[in-house]
Write an enzyme that holds these catalytic residues in place. Structure first.
Site, PDB file in Angstrom:
ATOM      1  N   ASN A  90      53.646  37.817  44.011  1.00  0.00           N
ATOM      2  CA  ASN A  90      53.305  38.631  45.187  1.00  0.00           C
ATOM      3  C   ASN A  90      52.413  37.806  46.110  1.00  0.00           C
ATOM      4  O   ASN A  90      51.678  36.932  45.645  1.00  0.00           O
ATOM      5  CB  ASN A  90      52.545  39.889  44.743  1.00  0.00           C
ATOM      6  CG  ASN A  90      52.183  40.787  45.921  1.00  0.00           C
ATOM      7  OD1 ASN A  90      53.009  41.054  46.783  1.00  0.00           O
ATOM      8  ND2 ASN A  90      50.933  41.249  45.958  1.00  0.00           N
ATOM      9  N   HIS A 120      49.341  38.465  48.814  1.00  0.00           N
ATOM     10  CA  HIS A 120      48.410  39.494  49.253  1.00  0.00           C
ATOM     11  C   HIS A 120      47.501  38.893  50.324  1.00  0.00           C
ATOM     12  O   HIS A 120      46.985  37.783  50.150  1.00  0.00           O
ATOM     13  CB  HIS A 120      47.576  40.008  48.078  1.00  0.00           C
ATOM     14  CG  HIS A 120      46.658  41.127  48.483  1.00  0.00           C
ATOM     15  ND1 HIS A 120      47.115  42.407  48.737  1.00  0.00           N
ATOM     16  CD2 HIS A 120      45.329  41.139  48.733  1.00  0.00           C
ATOM     17  CE1 HIS A 120      46.094  43.158  49.110  1.00  0.00           C
ATOM     18  NE2 HIS A 120      45.004  42.412  49.117  1.00  0.00           N
ATOM     19  N   SER A 158      46.472  35.129  49.128  1.00  0.00           N
ATOM     20  CA  SER A 158      46.634  34.700  47.734  1.00  0.00           C
ATOM     21  C   SER A 158      48.061  34.966  47.298  1.00  0.00           C
ATOM     22  O   SER A 158      48.609  36.035  47.575  1.00  0.00           O
ATOM     23  CB  SER A 158      45.709  35.504  46.801  1.00  0.00           C
ATOM     24  OG  SER A 158      44.369  35.473  47.246  1.00  0.00           O
ATOM     25  N   ASP A 211      47.325  44.350  43.010  1.00  0.00           N
ATOM     26  CA  ASP A 211      46.782  43.210  43.760  1.00  0.00           C
ATOM     27  C   ASP A 211      45.855  42.333  42.917  1.00  0.00           C
ATOM     28  O   ASP A 211      44.868  41.779  43.436  1.00  0.00           O
ATOM     29  CB  ASP A 211      46.064  43.674  45.035  1.00  0.00           C
ATOM     30  CG  ASP A 211      47.029  44.330  46.008  1.00  0.00           C
ATOM     31  OD1 ASP A 211      48.211  43.961  46.010  1.00  0.00           O
ATOM     32  OD2 ASP A 211      46.591  45.224  46.757  1.00  0.00           O
TER      33      ASP A 211
END
Ligand code: GAR
Length: 221
Positions: free
Chosen positions: A107, A109, A136, A145
């Site tokens: 992911n 973020h 990040s 997250d």
């Protein structure tokens, strides 16, 4: 050839950066599908125009997170991906979903995690008065997250910034670090060691925006 499935909810600019880098740099990978959580996700048009299969799992058609995630798993697994790439995918995922793709889901973020999880990260940074902000790329775990960090970018917070200006500065760095992280994964160079991610052979797992030249520079050198 590694297979990637990219999940989006909207604009899809990170997805676009990954698709372009994959073809420009000749990664040993193929974007097998782009799946959106909304039928009006703008990024679907870019994917279709690049002959990438697309699918929509519309979150509004499901009454709870479990049934949405079950349908999403079904859609993803049809493409047998080696890596699932969350690129602006704005859904909270159930532990069943995150466990299924543990160690093979990334992911991006828009903050320097572990600061500012959740939404409105740029406003959170302004409200906190931090002087450095950033983005990040991390492996996804069941904690929203959070998860082992692959690479981070840092940008300055400048006098007069509002959330939109800060978002634009951060996004430019996301478009560099996210394709880089995905490439490292498909090259088989990332290893998880508890909370840490090691990269072999090593390269800087960070990037600093050089505000004076208005270009991305630094990269740990
Ligand atoms: C990006 O800034 C990404 O970091 C953020 O949404 C934006 C999506 O833009 N993701 C999150 O906030 C996830 N928690 P894009 O659709 O143009 O890639």
């Amino acid at each position: 050839m590694k297979k990637l499935v990219i999940l989006i909810s909207g604009r899809g600019s990170n997805m676009e950066a990954i698709v372009r880098a994959c073809s420009r740099e000749g990664w040993p990978a193929q974007v097998a599908a782009v799946i959106a959580s909304r039928p009006d996700a703008a990024g679907l048009a870019f994917a279709a125009s690049h002959e990438i299969p697309t699918a929509v799992v519309d979150h509004r058609e499901f009454s709870d997170r479990e049934s949405f995630d079950t349908a999403l798993i079904h859609a993803i697994d049809a493409f047998e991906p080696d890596l699932v790439v969350l690129a602006g995918f704005m859904r909270i995922l159930t532990p069943g979903f995150t466990d299924r793709y543990a160690g093979r889901m990334l992911n991006v973020h828009p903050s320097l995690l572990p600061s500012f999880a959740g939404l409105k990260t740029h406003q959170q940074a302004l409200d906190a008065g931090v002087r450095l902000h950033g983005a990040s790329v991390h492996f996804v775990t069941s904690q929203l997250d959070h998860g082992p960090i692959v690479v981070q970018s840092a940008v300055p917070v400048l006098a007069g910034d509002d959330a939109a200006a800060l978002a634009e500065r951060v996004l430019a760095t996301e478009h560099i670090i996210y394709p880089r992280a995905v490439r490292w994964f498909v090259e088989g160079r990332l290893a998880l060691d508890g909370p840490r991610v090691t990269l072999t052979p090593p390269e800087p797992q960070w990037l600093f925006a050089d505000i004076n030249s208005n270009k991305i520079a630094g990269e740990g050198v």
